[in-house]
Design an enzyme around this catalytic site. Structure first.
Site, PDB file in Angstrom:
ATOM      1  N   GLU A 267       0.547  -0.880   0.108  1.00 17.29           N
ATOM      2  CA  GLU A 267       0.050   0.209  -0.542  1.00 17.29           C
ATOM      3  C   GLU A 267       1.068   0.935  -0.381  1.00 17.29           C
ATOM      4  O   GLU A 267       2.062   1.086   0.785  1.00 17.29           O
ATOM      5  CB  GLU A 267      -1.127   0.333   1.348  1.00 17.29           C
ATOM      6  CG  GLU A 267      -1.694  -0.870   1.907  1.00 17.29           C
ATOM      7  CD  GLU A 267      -2.613  -1.538   2.559  1.00 17.29           C
ATOM      8  OE1 GLU A 267      -2.424   0.082   3.259  1.00 17.29           O
ATOM      9  OE2 GLU A 267      -3.764  -1.905   2.717  1.00 17.29           O
ATOM     10  N   HIS A 286      -8.078   1.096   1.891  1.00 17.95           N
ATOM     11  CA  HIS A 286      -7.700   1.237   3.741  1.00 17.95           C
ATOM     12  C   HIS A 286      -8.153   2.496   4.735  1.00 17.95           C
ATOM     13  O   HIS A 286      -7.746   2.249   5.977  1.00 17.95           O
ATOM     14  CB  HIS A 286      -6.345   1.015   3.998  1.00 17.95           C
ATOM     15  CG  HIS A 286      -5.673   0.452   5.010  1.00 17.95           C
ATOM     16  ND1 HIS A 286      -4.751  -0.500   5.514  1.00 17.95           N
ATOM     17  CD2 HIS A 286      -6.209  -0.540   6.113  1.00 17.95           C
ATOM     18  CE1 HIS A 286      -4.800  -1.306   6.256  1.00 17.95           C
ATOM     19  NE2 HIS A 286      -6.061  -0.482   7.002  1.00 17.95           N
TER      20      HIS A 286
END
Length: 323
Positions: A267, A286
């Site tokens: 990420e 997220h």
């Protein structure tokens, strides 16, 4: 001015401020130092003399932990603790704690939201309207939710609440969690099944398991081939639980109907990820954990856990056991 009784260090945190943690820890005579480091060398430098560590994303490896000679405990901002080498911490007599209950509602809400979005094809419908398409034809087929089967992998706090919310829509819930006794499934009106049976049966598969060496890429090529072509995959747990390349291949080949993901193995997601640009894949950044209330609770609970560790009190949420 008297010297502080304790030293607490925040390795990294993407919060605007850490006023709650500071107030809690300074209230027991601790000095709180906020750092912004994630590399091993930087962490070794920053954590020298730390008696308690609060951490968000920084990897606390065995090499980093080996340099800690005064540390009583590590508190992870969040539910997952795969960024910490727990066996190495345990060997050194260091508690590892998480905050498993700050955002249970938020993550389960997000899982259900993703389920509804992919089941009802909301993104396709909304984007079609923006392009001037006022028709249900591009959305077909769309099935009825009531009577469908949701397979939950991991029936802990979040998985259990996701099950309860899904049942409100008339969805039948099956689950796989080898750590739970049969009574836990009965209490939740959930049918226990093996992982293969869950994958073969469920119309929606929602992952709520922790990430470990055993569960990394739990959903890979084999698992995806077991799923029905009409099934959808939802992941609000940890990105590493899903093999992204295998998922992209399955989505492009029509081996499953779609996926909705809030977490990725790396990420932010790489701009060249094969998952981007797929109409049958929704990705959020997220964000499942977040609400204003959850963020505030997370920081407060983490600060309180750190204070307990410094004072020699039993931690509220340890993930390891010290002899």
């Amino acid at each position: 001015m008297s010297s502080p009784r304790f030293r607490a260090v925040i390795t990294d945190a993407d919060y605007p401020d850490v006023a709650q943690e500071r107030a809690i820890l300074e209230g027991i005579g601790a000095e709180l130092v906020r750092e912004h480091v994630k590399d091993e060398a930087g962490l070794i430098r920053a954590l020298a003399g730390a008696e308690v560590i609060l951490t968000q994303y920084a990897p606390l490896t065995a090499r980093v932990l080996a340099t800690l000679d005064r540390c009583k405990g590590i508190v992870r901002y969040g539910v997952g603790f795969d960024t910490v080498d727990v066996p190495a911490a345990t060997k050194r007599g260091i508690y590892v704690c998480n905050v498993p209950d700050y955002g249970t509602d938020e993550v389960s809400d997000h899982a259900i939201t993703l389920l509804l979005a992919i089941a009802r094809k909301l993104i396709v419908a909304a984007e079609g309207v923006q392009r001037g398409v006022w028709s249900v034809e591009p959305l077909k087929p769309v099935g009825r939710l009531r009577g469908r089967a949701l397979g939950i992998i991991g029936l802990g706090r979040i998985g259990s609440l996701t099950a309860a919310k899904a049942q409100g829509f008339g969805i039948r819930v099956i689950a796989h969690d080898p750590a739970l006794p049969a009574s836990a499934f009965a209490e939740r009106n959930v049918t226990p099944v093996g992982l293969d049976e869950l994958l073969q049966t469920a119309d929606y598969v929602s992952i709520h398991a922790p990430l470990s060496a055993e569960t990394r890429h739990l959903i890979g090529e084999r698992a995806l081939r077991l799923m029905k072509p009409s099934a959808f995959l939802i992941n609000t747990a940890r990105g590493g639980l899903v093999d992204a390349d295998a998922l992209a291949t399955a989505l492009r080949a029509g081996e499953i109907a779609g996926a909705a993901l809030d977490v990725m193995e790396t990420e932010p997601i790489a701009r060249d990820s094969a998952l981007l640009g797929l109409e049958n894949c929704i990705i959020t950044p997220h964000a499942a954990w977040y609400s204003d209330e959850a963020a505030a609770a997370l920081q407060r609970l983490a600060g309180e856990e750190a204070a307990r560790l410094l004072l020699g009190q039993a931690p509220r949420c340890p993930v390891n056991t010290l002899s």
